[in-house]
Design a protein around this motif. Structure first.
Motif, PDB file in Angstrom:
ATOM      1  N   MET A 171     -12.314   1.123  -1.176  1.00  0.00           N
ATOM      2  CA  MET A 171     -12.030  -0.246  -1.628  1.00  0.00           C
ATOM      3  C   MET A 171     -11.635  -1.149  -0.470  1.00  0.00           C
ATOM      4  O   MET A 171     -12.101  -2.285  -0.364  1.00  0.00           O
ATOM      5  CB  MET A 171     -10.917  -0.226  -2.670  1.00  0.00           C
ATOM      6  N   TYR A 172     -10.779  -0.658   0.405  1.00  0.00           N
ATOM      7  CA  TYR A 172     -10.374  -1.478   1.561  1.00  0.00           C
ATOM      8  C   TYR A 172     -11.580  -1.899   2.387  1.00  0.00           C
ATOM      9  O   TYR A 172     -11.727  -3.058   2.753  1.00  0.00           O
ATOM     10  CB  TYR A 172      -9.408  -0.675   2.441  1.00  0.00           C
ATOM     11  N   ALA A 220     -15.345  -9.421   5.333  1.00  0.00           N
ATOM     12  CA  ALA A 220     -14.435 -10.328   6.046  1.00  0.00           C
ATOM     13  C   ALA A 220     -14.704 -10.251   7.545  1.00  0.00           C
ATOM     14  O   ALA A 220     -14.804 -11.285   8.225  1.00  0.00           O
ATOM     15  CB  ALA A 220     -12.984  -9.962   5.752  1.00  0.00           C
ATOM     16  N   PHE A 221     -14.858  -9.048   8.070  1.00  0.00           N
ATOM     17  CA  PHE A 221     -15.076  -8.919   9.515  1.00  0.00           C
ATOM     18  C   PHE A 221     -16.471  -9.386   9.899  1.00  0.00           C
ATOM     19  O   PHE A 221     -16.664  -9.947  10.981  1.00  0.00           O
ATOM     20  CB  PHE A 221     -14.848  -7.470   9.950  1.00  0.00           C
ATOM     21  N   HIS A 278     -17.991 -11.806   8.481  1.00  0.00           N
ATOM     22  CA  HIS A 278     -17.827 -13.259   8.503  1.00  0.00           C
ATOM     23  C   HIS A 278     -17.215 -13.700   9.825  1.00  0.00           C
ATOM     24  O   HIS A 278     -17.656 -14.667  10.446  1.00  0.00           O
ATOM     25  CB  HIS A 278     -16.952 -13.686   7.327  1.00  0.00           C
ATOM     26  N   LEU A 279     -16.173 -12.991  10.265  1.00  0.00           N
ATOM     27  CA  LEU A 279     -15.519 -13.367  11.521  1.00  0.00           C
ATOM     28  C   LEU A 279     -16.483 -13.262  12.689  1.00  0.00           C
ATOM     29  O   LEU A 279     -16.449 -14.080  13.608  1.00  0.00           O
ATOM     30  CB  LEU A 279     -14.326 -12.443  11.792  1.00  0.00           C
ATOM     31  N   ALA A 291       2.119   1.751  -3.377  1.00  0.00           N
ATOM     32  CA  ALA A 291       1.039   2.163  -4.283  1.00  0.00           C
ATOM     33  C   ALA A 291       0.765   3.656  -4.125  1.00  0.00           C
ATOM     34  O   ALA A 291       0.632   4.384  -5.116  1.00  0.00           O
ATOM     35  CB  ALA A 291      -0.225   1.352  -3.995  1.00  0.00           C
ATOM     36  N   ILE A 292       0.724   4.123  -2.882  1.00  0.00           N
ATOM     37  CA  ILE A 292       0.455   5.545  -2.644  1.00  0.00           C
ATOM     38  C   ILE A 292       1.612   6.373  -3.207  1.00  0.00           C
ATOM     39  O   ILE A 292       1.407   7.389  -3.885  1.00  0.00           O
ATOM     40  CB  ILE A 292       0.262   5.797  -1.139  1.00  0.00           C
ATOM     41  N   PHE A 294     -13.775  -4.669   1.063  1.00  0.00           N
ATOM     42  CA  PHE A 294     -13.325  -6.047   1.265  1.00  0.00           C
ATOM     43  C   PHE A 294     -13.257  -6.420   2.740  1.00  0.00           C
ATOM     44  O   PHE A 294     -13.564  -7.550   3.114  1.00  0.00           O
ATOM     45  CB  PHE A 294     -11.963  -6.259   0.604  1.00  0.00           C
ATOM     46  N   LEU A 295     -12.817  -5.477   3.575  1.00  0.00           N
ATOM     47  CA  LEU A 295     -12.678  -5.812   4.991  1.00  0.00           C
ATOM     48  C   LEU A 295     -14.037  -5.962   5.672  1.00  0.00           C
ATOM     49  O   LEU A 295     -14.174  -6.759   6.597  1.00  0.00           O
ATOM     50  CB  LEU A 295     -11.857  -4.736   5.701  1.00  0.00           C
ATOM     51  N   SER A 319      -4.377  -7.666   3.266  1.00  0.00           N
ATOM     52  CA  SER A 319      -4.701  -7.255   4.637  1.00  0.00           C
ATOM     53  C   SER A 319      -6.074  -7.785   5.039  1.00  0.00           C
ATOM     54  O   SER A 319      -6.294  -8.090   6.214  1.00  0.00           O
ATOM     55  CB  SER A 319      -4.605  -5.745   4.808  1.00  0.00           C
ATOM     56  N   SER A 320      -6.999  -7.923   4.063  1.00  0.00           N
ATOM     57  CA  SER A 320      -8.268  -8.571   4.416  1.00  0.00           C
ATOM     58  C   SER A 320      -8.029 -10.033   4.756  1.00  0.00           C
ATOM     59  O   SER A 320      -8.580 -10.558   5.716  1.00  0.00           O
ATOM     60  CB  SER A 320      -9.268  -8.506   3.261  1.00  0.00           C
ATOM     61  N   SER A 326       0.951   0.829  -9.473  1.00  0.00           N
ATOM     62  CA  SER A 326       0.281   1.373  -8.290  1.00  0.00           C
ATOM     63  C   SER A 326      -1.048   0.653  -8.041  1.00  0.00           C
ATOM     64  O   SER A 326      -1.314   0.194  -6.931  1.00  0.00           O
ATOM     65  CB  SER A 326       0.054   2.865  -8.493  1.00  0.00           C
ATOM     66  N   GLY A 353      -2.292  -5.258  -1.783  1.00  0.00           N
ATOM     67  CA  GLY A 353      -2.234  -4.891  -0.369  1.00  0.00           C
ATOM     68  C   GLY A 353      -3.597  -5.021   0.282  1.00  0.00           C
ATOM     69  O   GLY A 353      -3.724  -5.497   1.409  1.00  0.00           O
ATOM     70  N   MET A 354      -4.626  -4.639  -0.476  1.00  0.00           N
ATOM     71  CA  MET A 354      -5.973  -4.703   0.066  1.00  0.00           C
ATOM     72  C   MET A 354      -6.416  -6.143   0.304  1.00  0.00           C
ATOM     73  O   MET A 354      -6.902  -6.487   1.384  1.00  0.00           O
ATOM     74  CB  MET A 354      -6.890  -4.052  -0.952  1.00  0.00           C
ATOM     75  N   PHE A 355      -6.184  -6.998  -0.695  1.00  0.00           N
ATOM     76  CA  PHE A 355      -6.563  -8.405  -0.536  1.00  0.00           C
ATOM     77  C   PHE A 355      -5.807  -9.036   0.620  1.00  0.00           C
ATOM     78  O   PHE A 355      -6.372  -9.774   1.423  1.00  0.00           O
ATOM     79  CB  PHE A 355      -6.271  -9.184  -1.817  1.00  0.00           C
ATOM     80  N   PHE A 390      -7.167   9.685  -4.189  1.00  0.00           N
ATOM     81  CA  PHE A 390      -6.568   8.354  -4.072  1.00  0.00           C
ATOM     82  C   PHE A 390      -6.865   7.749  -2.708  1.00  0.00           C
ATOM     83  O   PHE A 390      -7.234   6.578  -2.595  1.00  0.00           O
ATOM     84  CB  PHE A 390      -5.061   8.454  -4.292  1.00  0.00           C
ATOM     85  N   LEU A 408      -1.951  -1.797  -5.008  1.00  0.00           N
ATOM     86  CA  LEU A 408      -3.029  -1.392  -4.101  1.00  0.00           C
ATOM     87  C   LEU A 408      -4.005  -2.542  -3.895  1.00  0.00           C
ATOM     88  O   LEU A 408      -4.384  -2.867  -2.768  1.00  0.00           O
ATOM     89  CB  LEU A 408      -3.755  -0.187  -4.680  1.00  0.00           C
ATOM     90  N   LEU A 409      -4.372  -3.187  -5.005  1.00  0.00           N
ATOM     91  CA  LEU A 409      -5.276  -4.334  -4.907  1.00  0.00           C
ATOM     92  C   LEU A 409      -4.656  -5.441  -4.071  1.00  0.00           C
ATOM     93  O   LEU A 409      -5.297  -6.020  -3.195  1.00  0.00           O
ATOM     94  CB  LEU A 409      -5.582  -4.876  -6.305  1.00  0.00           C
ATOM     95  N   THR A 426      -6.767 -11.167   8.252  1.00  0.00           N
ATOM     96  CA  THR A 426      -7.679 -11.328   9.375  1.00  0.00           C
ATOM     97  C   THR A 426      -8.341 -12.704   9.360  1.00  0.00           C
ATOM     98  O   THR A 426      -8.814 -13.168  10.382  1.00  0.00           O
ATOM     99  CB  THR A 426      -8.784 -10.271   9.330  1.00  0.00           C
ATOM    100  N   LEU A 427      -8.392 -13.326   8.174  1.00  0.00           N
ATOM    101  CA  LEU A 427      -9.040 -14.639   8.075  1.00  0.00           C
ATOM    102  C   LEU A 427      -8.020 -15.764   8.208  1.00  0.00           C
ATOM    103  O   LEU A 427      -8.241 -16.746   8.908  1.00  0.00           O
ATOM    104  CB  LEU A 427      -9.761 -14.783   6.730  1.00  0.00           C
ATOM    105  N   THR A 446       0.833  -1.201   0.000  1.00  0.00           N
ATOM    106  CA  THR A 446       0.000   0.000   0.000  1.00  0.00           C
ATOM    107  C   THR A 446       0.870   1.255   0.000  1.00  0.00           C
ATOM    108  O   THR A 446       0.586   2.221  -0.714  1.00  0.00           O
ATOM    109  CB  THR A 446      -0.933  -0.023   1.218  1.00  0.00           C
ATOM    110  N   TRP A 470       1.414   6.646  -6.869  1.00  0.00           N
ATOM    111  CA  TRP A 470       0.316   7.534  -7.276  1.00  0.00           C
ATOM    112  C   TRP A 470       0.789   8.988  -7.201  1.00  0.00           C
ATOM    113  O   TRP A 470       0.583   9.772  -8.123  1.00  0.00           O
ATOM    114  CB  TRP A 470      -0.886   7.307  -6.373  1.00  0.00           C
TER     115      TRP A 470
END
Lengths: 607, 422
Positions: B356-357, B364-365, B367-368, A379-380, B360-361, A496-497, A485, A492-494, B349, A489-490, A500-501, A376, A383
């Protein structure tokens, strides 16, 4: 305060700030990895403790033994006589035995199809209705006829029958006890648990004729070893890296290790000296298993339904006999029987590094998050960088005395051309459907050829995409920056989600994709371009798959078949992550490396 | 003339593409519709399709639809859906048609150029804008819009009514604009708060030949229309359900937040934690907070009423009692109209990344919390806070850009200079 603010503002416009992010990203990765290696130290990990007071593990006297030894031998004899017979014949016999004990029995057929193979069988289960309960809660005792290594689980099945007879005599159960015998270790339990929660696909799995209350916990016995044993091995990894509540593992450790005086091992660490190297090895093995997300035993299928479960495997040569194993199960069941509510007190996210030492999510999550954050950050940075005029070394012209004389003129941001970068990243993401579909639907015999062809195409694909791109669109350096970028970004987003799982999977994928952060086009230097391409090909999903298969002495066919099976039957999402998160990011990164940006093409559209 | 035909063909192609995509999602993935219908991000207690079916069942069996305490939507949905043939394909087609009608209204708003030059203000940057085609395409292919359509949330009807109200107002047809707004208010209540800026928009865009000159008279006429239409709709609802019970069950639920099903808004968690004695006070505070933006923005941005409408839609999608991603999609549909001030925005940005974050989060949360049982409600609420933050950043940033645009017209010598806090 205003002075401080304007100082901060000035620092923001300092051109040196833009040089920082790659180092910051590298620092994030390094700290993330070092963090992980610090965890086994005494200062960062904790001793386990029983959090749920109602469990009272090891506080009751266990009576299993004595004449039950003879009963066990008799059942073992029956089981031995069934070896080699068909699933239905075995279940006929076992059903007559459990019905003879006065239990209600049910049978369930299942047929799974995956990678052109058929996995079918019939589960048998019996319900002991709680003398002091109202059938709203139940605990499960599982023995698969064959364990995960396809060895015959003779002692396990005989022990379950013996325990069924023994438990029936007690009047202290407040929860129903379900005895489940499945033909195999993965598909059978999965079919049963799915059907128990009415979440099954009725085309493949039959409904259960008989049900009890909400499942509170499950213990699976994997006792294929003949003769006396020394210690029990606790297997606790669920599908997709989900783990049972730590209290369950703690209870078993405390009963087997404390009360019965036998050794307890985890993660196939047969000898554990509780020093740093052993702790680290245990933790890394745990992470690898968690990251792969495969079902590791009959207990794995229970965990996604929030039923805490473990498999117990005796190992080693010692003086413990089958009765001792039975007493461990009895003690654990007495503890589970005490529960007033579902196990919830202790941790669900942890890494065990010894049977009595763990780290919880708050301590270990930052390492995966740091690795994800590096993408991320980059990516920033890209940008911001893409918004600066090309070729101008110092984009900011500051007036002589910034604070005194008021406004500095801002270098206007260059208009960004978003269409092409967004298109490239989107196409990369959509292409991912192809390998994902291919490897989950190809028949068994086609897997290896399909994989070989895909690996070859995969090596050529970035080159051809890059060629197409340069021929038809002649992207500028800015557009390459934006491709990278968005793709980072995608990613990093995937990640970090995902952290948690399934922490371990996110961490492993993050590490394997970390070179992508530092990739950029090399228009002037073919040597660097080749070096980067080689590096990227070495960490491509296909290359890593081959290397991993080689390291574990498996053939690629088995790996792909197991992955397809786990996806079709257990819903393991690791293939989704590999093909739809990792692979597109890798592809976009490779295209960036091979890019030949048109110099000076960026239109100096100022705003 | 020829160019017009080409554009027409292009627009038809866009609508066809959007319709085919939605129909494909409906038919090729039969489980998807029900999956999305059950998601809290899409279906709130006041827009859920499942609850609508429950109400419909009761209605068809001659029981008051509000008896079960599940159905909280406007009564006039019931005859509409019970008249539809029972095959699911007709429901799909209805929702697709509503989406395309919304896109058509949006296209008209964009092509009118009202965003760049209103009656009282003309932006020097207005040349740089996207055509209505692009804006309609952004709306139709926005994943949030598609998910709302597949999830068959009834908020699409409100979206459609609001967009039509604005598009009619821009076209200089105050009467039909007011009728459309009344429908929106009847379906979801909160669009009534859009009335003041919409009155101004109608007044500004009056056709010269039909102009009602004094502003007060024009406003009074329009308000009368709204009151009249709403009264008629209520009367029809009364005749249909046979009692006034629908008022507390639909608008009462929104006002008192009696259903605390989690959603992506900021209210539910707060009111779960609330002691009952403070409940009514904080309800009043929350509603006051939501409505207090109307006056301020309308006065401050008097010269650009369409901006006020856009900003209010953004604020509603953050602060209303039962928001869903459908409200976000409506706001995000209006934002591209301000393409000309995008270069003045500072956090595009960051906003895109935050939205976007959280997209997705959030699941996910959830679900948790709900399925894995290893998280708790705080996980999900934290993400809804971040979602709210992302949207409020967008609202703030757009406000900043629009105000800066106005300011640079007043003070040309300041163009291109940084603002500094003194």
């Amino acid at each position: 305060m205003p002075r401080l603010l304007s100082g901060a503002l000035r620092l923001r416009r300092d051109p040196r700030m833009l040089k920082l992010p790659p180092y910051l990203s590298l620092l994030c990765i390094l700290v993330g990895v070092v963090w992980l290696f610090l965890l086994p130290l005494d200062e960062y990990s904790r001793r386990t403790y029983i959090s749920e007071n109602a469990l009272l593990p090891g506080q009751v006297h266990t009576y299993f033994g004595g004449s039950d030894q003879n009963v066990f031998r008799a059942y073992k004899h029956e089981v031995n006589s069934l070896v080699g017979k068909s699933n239905v014949e075995i279940n006929d016999k076992l059903e007559s035995i459990v019905k003879g004990l006065g239990l209600k029995a049910g049978r369930q057929n299942f047929t799974y199809r995956s990678a052109g193979r058929v996995y079918s069988g019939e589960n048998l289960y019996a319900i002991l209705q709680a003398p002091r309960g109202d059938a709203t809660e139940a605990i499960v005792l599982v023995a698969a006829w064959e364990n995960a290594k396809e060895e015959l689980n003779r002692n396990g099945v005989a022990l379950v029958l013996t325990l069924a007879r023994y438990f029936k005599r007690w009047s202290l159960w407040s929860k129903d006890i379900i005895f489940l015998v499945t033909p195999d270790s993965i598909a059978g339990p999965q079919a049963w648990v799915d059907a128990y929660h009415d979440a099954h696909d009725s085309a493949r799995v039959d409904s259960l004729p008989l049900k009890s209350g909400a499942l509170q916990g499950a213990i699976a016995i994997d006792y294929a070893k003949e003769g006396r044993f020394e210690s029990v091995h606790i297997v606790y990894d669920g599908v997709n890296g989900q783990l049972p509540n730590l209290d369950l593992i703690n209870s078993v450790v405390s009963i087997a290790g404390g009360q019965m005086g036998m050794g307890v091992a985890i993660q196939e660490m047969w000898g554990h000296n509780d020093q740093y190297p052993d702790r680290l090895r245990t933790m890394l093995r745990g992470m690898l298993k968690q990251g792969l997300g495969l079902a590791s035993g009959p207990h794995s299928s229970f965990i996604p339904y929030h039923v805490d479960a473990v498999t117990l495997q005796p190992f080693g040569d010692g003086w413990q006999d089958e009765m001792a194993m039975g007493r461990v199960v009895e003690g654990t069941f007495r503890s589970l029987n005490n529960l007033l509510e579902h196990l919830h007190q202790s941790f669900f996210f942890y890494l065990l590094m010894q049977r009595e030492r763990f780290v919880s999510i708050g301590t270990y999550l930052p390492s995966a998050m740091l690795v994800a954050a590096n993408f991320t950050i980059m990516a920033i940075a890209l940008w911001v960088k893409s918004g600066q005029p090309e070729g101008e070394a110092e984009p900011v012209k500051m007036e002589a005395d910034g604070i005194g004389s008021g406004e500095t003129t801002r270098a206007p941001a260059v208009e960004r051309d978003l269409f092409l970068p967004l298109g490239v990243v989107t196409i990369c993401q959509f292409l991912a459907v192809i390998p994902f579909y291919l490897f989950n639907h190809a028949p068994d015999s086609m897997l290896t050829p399909a994989f070989t062809i895909f690996a070859v195409i995969n090596t050529a694909l970035p080159h051809s995409l890059s060629h197409l791109l340069t021929t038809y669109y002649t992207p500028s350096a800015q557009q390459y920056q934006l491709i990278k970028s968005f793709s980072l970004l995608l990613l990093g987003m995937f990640l970090s989600s995902l952290a948690t799982l399934n922490f371990s999977l996110a961490f492993l994928v993050g590490l394997l994709t970390s070179p992508l952060t530092f990739m950029r086009p090399w228009p002037q230097s073919p040597a660097m371009r080749t070096a980067c391409t080689v590096l990227l090909n070495a960490v491509s999903p296909t290359a890593v798959l081959v290397a991993a298969a080689f390291a574990w002495h498996l053939d690629i066919n088995t790996v792909l078949r197991e992955a397809a099976f786990a996806w079709d039957v257990c819903g393991m999402y690791t293939p989704v992550v590999v093909w739809c998160v990792w692979w597109p990011a890798w592809l976009a990164g490779s295209v960036t490396v091979l890019g030949r940006p048109e110099v000076g093409k960026t239109k100096q559209k100022t705003t | 003339m020829d160019g017009g035909k080409v554009t027409l063909g292009r627009t038809a192609g866009l609508y066809l593409g959007a319709a085919v995509l939605r129909l494909a999602l409906f038919t090729l993935f039969p489980g998807l519709a029900d999956l999305l219908t059950g998601r809290v991000e899409i279906s709130t207690p006041v827009t859920s399709f499942k609850r609508l079916q429950e109400g419909l069942f009761l209605y068809d069996h001659n029981v008051s639809p509000y008896d079960g305490g599940v159905y909280h939507q406007a009564p006039l949905f019931l005859p509409l859906f019970s008249l539809l043939p029972s095959l699911p394909i007709f429901t799909y087609l209805l929702y697709i048609a509503v989406d395309i009608l919304s896109a058509g209204a949006l296209l008209k708003i964009a092509d009118s150029g009202e965003a760049g030059s209103s009656a009282l203000f003309t932006s020097p940057r207005r040349e740089k804008r996207w055509s209505g085609f692009v804006i309609a395409a952004v709306f139709l292919f926005n994943p949030f819009t598609i998910a709302t359509c597949i999830g068959r949330s009834t908020s699409v009807f409100t979206t459609c009514a609001i967009l039509h109200a604005i598009s009619r107002a821009v076209a200089g047809a105050p009467f039909s604009a007011m009728v459309a707004l009344s429908f929106a208010a009847y379906l979801s209540m909160y669009p009534l708060l859009l009335l003041p800026p919409l009155l101004l928009l109608c007044y500004d865009r009056q056709l010269p030949e039909r102009a009602i000159k004094p502003g007060m008279r024009s406003a009074a006429t329009n308000i009368l229309v709204v009151v009249g239409v709403l009264a008629a709709l209520f009367q029809m609802s009364y005749l249909m359900t046979g009692s006034w019970e629908f008022l507390p069950s639909t608008y009462g639920v929104q006002l008192t937040l009696s259903d605390l099903t989690p959603n992506i808004g900021l209210w539910w968690y707060f009111f779960i934690e609330m002691f009952d004695s403070f409940r009514s006070f904080f309800l009043a505070v929350f509603w006051l907070h939501l409505s207090c933006y109307v006056g301020g923005l309308t006065i401050r941005l008097r010269r650009q009423p369409l901006v006020v409408l856009t900003l209010l839609l953004g604020i509603f999608s953050i602060f209303k009692p039962y928001p869903s991603i459908s409200d976000a999609s409506l706001f995000l549909a209006m934002v591209p109209l301000y393409r000309h001030v995008f270069p003045l925005m500072r956090y595009t940005f960051v906003i895109a990344a935050v939205i976007m974050y959280t997209t997705f989060l959030g699941p996910a949360f959830y679900h948790l919390w709900i399925y894995a049982g290893s998280g708790n409600a705080n996980f999900f609420y934290a993400i809804t806070l971040v979602w709210g933050l992302g949207q409020s950043l967008l609202v703030c940033d757009l406000t900043f850009a629009v105000l800066r645009d106005e300011w640079e017209v007043e003070r040309p010598e300041m163009a291109g200079k940084d603002i500094r806090q003194i």
